[in-house]
Design a protein around this motif. Structure first.
Motif, PDB file in Angstrom:
ATOM      1  N   MET B   1      -2.871 147.512  34.319  1.00 45.85           N
ATOM      2  CA  MET B   1      -2.067 146.321  34.038  1.00 45.85           C
ATOM      3  C   MET B   1      -2.229 145.951  32.589  1.00 45.85           C
ATOM      4  O   MET B   1      -3.321 145.635  32.144  1.00 45.85           O
ATOM      5  N   ARG B   2      -1.141 146.003  31.858  1.00 48.05           N
ATOM      6  CA  ARG B   2      -1.302 145.565  30.467  1.00 48.05           C
ATOM      7  C   ARG B   2      -0.280 144.490  30.196  1.00 48.05           C
ATOM      8  O   ARG B   2       0.838 144.525  30.669  1.00 48.05           O
ATOM      9  N   GLY B   3      -0.646 143.507  29.425  1.00 44.05           N
ATOM     10  CA  GLY B   3       0.310 142.497  29.029  1.00 44.05           C
ATOM     11  C   GLY B   3       1.117 143.046  27.884  1.00 44.05           C
ATOM     12  O   GLY B   3       0.806 144.087  27.318  1.00 44.05           O
ATOM     13  N   PRO B   4       2.183 142.339  27.517  1.00 43.94           N
ATOM     14  CA  PRO B   4       3.008 142.818  26.415  1.00 43.94           C
ATOM     15  C   PRO B   4       2.223 142.814  25.115  1.00 43.94           C
ATOM     16  O   PRO B   4       1.453 141.898  24.856  1.00 43.94           O
ATOM     17  N   SER B   5       2.450 143.845  24.292  1.00 46.21           N
ATOM     18  CA  SER B   5       1.722 143.953  23.026  1.00 46.21           C
ATOM     19  C   SER B   5       2.253 142.933  22.034  1.00 46.21           C
ATOM     20  O   SER B   5       3.290 142.310  22.256  1.00 46.21           O
ATOM     21  N   ASN B   6       1.536 142.809  20.939  1.00 47.86           N
ATOM     22  CA  ASN B   6       1.996 141.912  19.879  1.00 47.86           C
ATOM     23  C   ASN B   6       3.361 142.321  19.359  1.00 47.86           C
ATOM     24  O   ASN B   6       4.217 141.478  19.104  1.00 47.86           O
ATOM     25  N   ASN B   7       3.534 143.638  19.201  1.00 45.70           N
ATOM     26  CA  ASN B   7       4.832 144.112  18.701  1.00 45.70           C
ATOM     27  C   ASN B   7       5.953 143.745  19.653  1.00 45.70           C
ATOM     28  O   ASN B   7       7.020 143.318  19.240  1.00 45.70           O
ATOM     29  N   THR B   8       5.655 143.926  20.951  1.00 44.14           N
ATOM     30  CA  THR B   8       6.671 143.573  21.935  1.00 44.14           C
ATOM     31  C   THR B   8       7.028 142.101  21.827  1.00 44.14           C
ATOM     32  O   THR B   8       8.195 141.725  21.890  1.00 44.14           O
ATOM     33  N   MET B   9       6.016 141.276  21.667  1.00 43.66           N
ATOM     34  CA  MET B   9       6.280 139.845  21.617  1.00 43.66           C
ATOM     35  C   MET B   9       7.009 139.453  20.348  1.00 43.66           C
ATOM     36  O   MET B   9       7.874 138.571  20.364  1.00 43.66           O
ATOM     37  N   MET B  10       6.678 140.120  19.241  1.00 46.55           N
ATOM     38  CA  MET B  10       7.416 139.842  18.002  1.00 46.55           C
ATOM     39  C   MET B  10       8.878 140.211  18.175  1.00 46.55           C
ATOM     40  O   MET B  10       9.778 139.471  17.776  1.00 46.55           O
ATOM     41  N   ALA B  11       9.104 141.370  18.775  1.00 48.50           N
ATOM     42  CA  ALA B  11      10.481 141.804  19.013  1.00 48.50           C
ATOM     43  C   ALA B  11      11.187 140.819  19.926  1.00 48.50           C
ATOM     44  O   ALA B  11      12.354 140.488  19.724  1.00 48.50           O
ATOM     45  N   PHE B  12      10.454 140.331  20.922  1.00 55.11           N
ATOM     46  CA  PHE B  12      11.048 139.341  21.829  1.00 55.11           C
ATOM     47  C   PHE B  12      11.450 138.089  21.060  1.00 55.11           C
ATOM     48  O   PHE B  12      12.550 137.572  21.215  1.00 55.11           O
ATOM     49  N   VAL B  46      19.342 131.644  28.584  1.00 60.83           N
ATOM     50  CA  VAL B  46      19.996 132.952  28.567  1.00 60.83           C
ATOM     51  C   VAL B  46      19.411 133.828  27.473  1.00 60.83           C
ATOM     52  O   VAL B  46      19.179 135.025  27.668  1.00 60.83           O
ATOM     53  N   ALA B  47      19.148 133.225  26.305  1.00 63.92           N
ATOM     54  CA  ALA B  47      18.584 133.998  25.194  1.00 63.92           C
ATOM     55  C   ALA B  47      17.226 134.558  25.581  1.00 63.92           C
ATOM     56  O   ALA B  47      16.884 135.702  25.257  1.00 63.92           O
ATOM     57  N   MET B  48      16.433 133.747  26.288  1.00 67.48           N
ATOM     58  CA  MET B  48      15.114 134.201  26.699  1.00 67.48           C
ATOM     59  C   MET B  48      15.220 135.379  27.664  1.00 67.48           C
ATOM     60  O   MET B  48      14.500 136.379  27.538  1.00 67.48           O
ATOM     61  N   ALA B  49      16.138 135.259  28.627  1.00 69.19           N
ATOM     62  CA  ALA B  49      16.300 136.337  29.607  1.00 69.19           C
ATOM     63  C   ALA B  49      16.830 137.600  28.948  1.00 69.19           C
ATOM     64  O   ALA B  49      16.376 138.717  29.242  1.00 69.19           O
ATOM     65  N   THR B  50      17.800 137.426  28.031  1.00 68.67           N
ATOM     66  CA  THR B  50      18.385 138.579  27.359  1.00 68.67           C
ATOM     67  C   THR B  50      17.352 139.298  26.509  1.00 68.67           C
ATOM     68  O   THR B  50      17.260 140.521  26.507  1.00 68.67           O
ATOM     69  N   ALA B  51      16.558 138.502  25.775  1.00 72.23           N
ATOM     70  CA  ALA B  51      15.590 139.111  24.868  1.00 72.23           C
ATOM     71  C   ALA B  51      14.488 139.833  25.637  1.00 72.23           C
ATOM     72  O   ALA B  51      13.955 140.841  25.183  1.00 72.23           O
ATOM     73  N   ARG B  52      14.147 139.313  26.807  1.00 77.24           N
ATOM     74  CA  ARG B  52      13.094 139.960  27.592  1.00 77.24           C
ATOM     75  C   ARG B  52      13.595 141.270  28.188  1.00 77.24           C
ATOM     76  O   ARG B  52      12.867 142.249  28.283  1.00 77.24           O
ATOM     77  N   GLY B  53      14.863 141.259  28.590  1.00 74.86           N
ATOM     78  CA  GLY B  53      15.374 142.461  29.237  1.00 74.86           C
ATOM     79  C   GLY B  53      14.966 142.487  30.691  1.00 74.86           C
ATOM     80  O   GLY B  53      14.040 141.791  31.096  1.00 74.86           O
ATOM     81  N   VAL B  54      15.634 143.265  31.489  1.00 74.86           N
ATOM     82  CA  VAL B  54      15.414 143.207  32.929  1.00 74.86           C
ATOM     83  C   VAL B  54      14.388 144.209  33.428  1.00 74.86           C
ATOM     84  O   VAL B  54      14.126 144.271  34.620  1.00 74.86           O
ATOM     85  N   ALA B  55      13.774 144.950  32.545  1.00 77.72           N
ATOM     86  CA  ALA B  55      12.817 145.965  33.004  1.00 77.72           C
ATOM     87  C   ALA B  55      11.459 145.333  33.277  1.00 77.72           C
ATOM     88  O   ALA B  55      10.915 144.616  32.448  1.00 77.72           O
TER      89      ALA B  55
END
Lengths: 85, 180
Positions: B1-12, B46-55
């Motif tokens: 189980m890993r949480g989202p990385s810093n890069n992922t969160m920056m991209a988000f 909507v922006a939050m959901a879109t940026a997170r993506g559905v995966a």
């Protein structure tokens, strides 16, 4: 998500719990016995999510108010446009 | 189980900011304050959901589905609730080889489980489900994973909204000064 079948070990559960706990604000973390921590954890998670929701609402309202004072040619609009570039 | 990385969160955060500003920009120039408040809130969702993506999580899709459908008629809502109840019963039957006791009650955490503790956990799990978009359909373990993911992204959303407010506020203030 729900494809996670099979035996969930105690270890996995504890890891999950502590990961969740690590996300919650510092003040609500307690080092006390794990006796009550299942329901306590749920409660803290719920109230944290609730407070985050409230913050988002407040900030959105603030944003709306700020935007209402803008017109298309103001410097604020320019800031927004530049953020998009 | 890993949480989202810093890069992922920056991209988000970047993706969130972009989607948010785009939808704000395209919103009607003249709105009442109340209208605008609603527009900003739904744009942020909507922006939050879109940026997170559905995966890898359910809540983004839940947000997108509920925002794209026009307010369902009472009948549709009722049908949806019935479907959810049936689905939940099926889920329960499938995953509960443990005489109906919840996952929490079975764990080491609740070994001393009194009836009260068990009921409390059940009640609070229900509350948590309501707070997470799409939480109704999840089993307890997935719910916890979902809660973690949702919390992390909510936090990032707050960060970005704060930044934008501050930026606008600062410029508004300096704008006022210049007017004098």
């Amino acid at each position: 998500m729900s494809s996670r079948r099979g035996r969930i070990t105690d270890e996995e559960i504890n890891e999950l719990i502590s990961k969740l706990q690590a996300l919650l604000p510092e003040s609500s973390r307690s080092r006390s016995a794990s006796r009550s921590s299942a329901s306590k954890l749920l409660k803290e998670t719920c109230s944290y999510i609730k407070s985050l929701h409230r913050e988002v609402d407040d900030l959105s309202d603030r944003l709306s108010e700020l935007m209402s004072t803008m017109d298309n040619n103001s410097p604020q609009a320019e800031i927004i446009r530049s953020l998009l570039r | 189980m890993r949480g989202p990385s810093n890069n992922t969160m920056m991209a988000f955060k970047r993706g969130f900011l972009r989607s948010l500003l785009l939808s704000l920009q395209s919103s009607k120039a003249t709105m009442s304050l109340e209208e605008r408040k609603r527009a900003v809130k739904s744009s942020a969702d909507v922006a939050m959901a879109t940026a997170r993506g559905v995966a890898g999580a359910r809540w983004p899709q839940a947000i997108l589905s509920s925002s794209s459908s026009s307010s369902p008629s009472r009948m549709q809502a009722k049908v949806k609730r019935c479907k959810n109840i049936v689905r939940r019963c099926c889920h329960k039957r499938r995953r509960d080889g443990n005489n109906g006791t919840s996952f929490f009650a079975r764990t080491a955490l609740n070994r001393s489980s009194t009836e009260v503790a068990r009921r409390l956990v059940k009640k609070r799990t229900k509350v948590l489900r309501r707070m997470i978009p799409g939480g109704d359909l999840l089993d307890e373990i997935s719910l916890l994973h979902e809660a973690m993911d949702y919390v992390v992204h909510l936090h990032a959303e707050v960060d970005v909204l704060r930044l934008v407010s501050k930026a606008l506020q600062r410029s508004t203030t300096s704008g006022l000064f210049h007017a004098f």
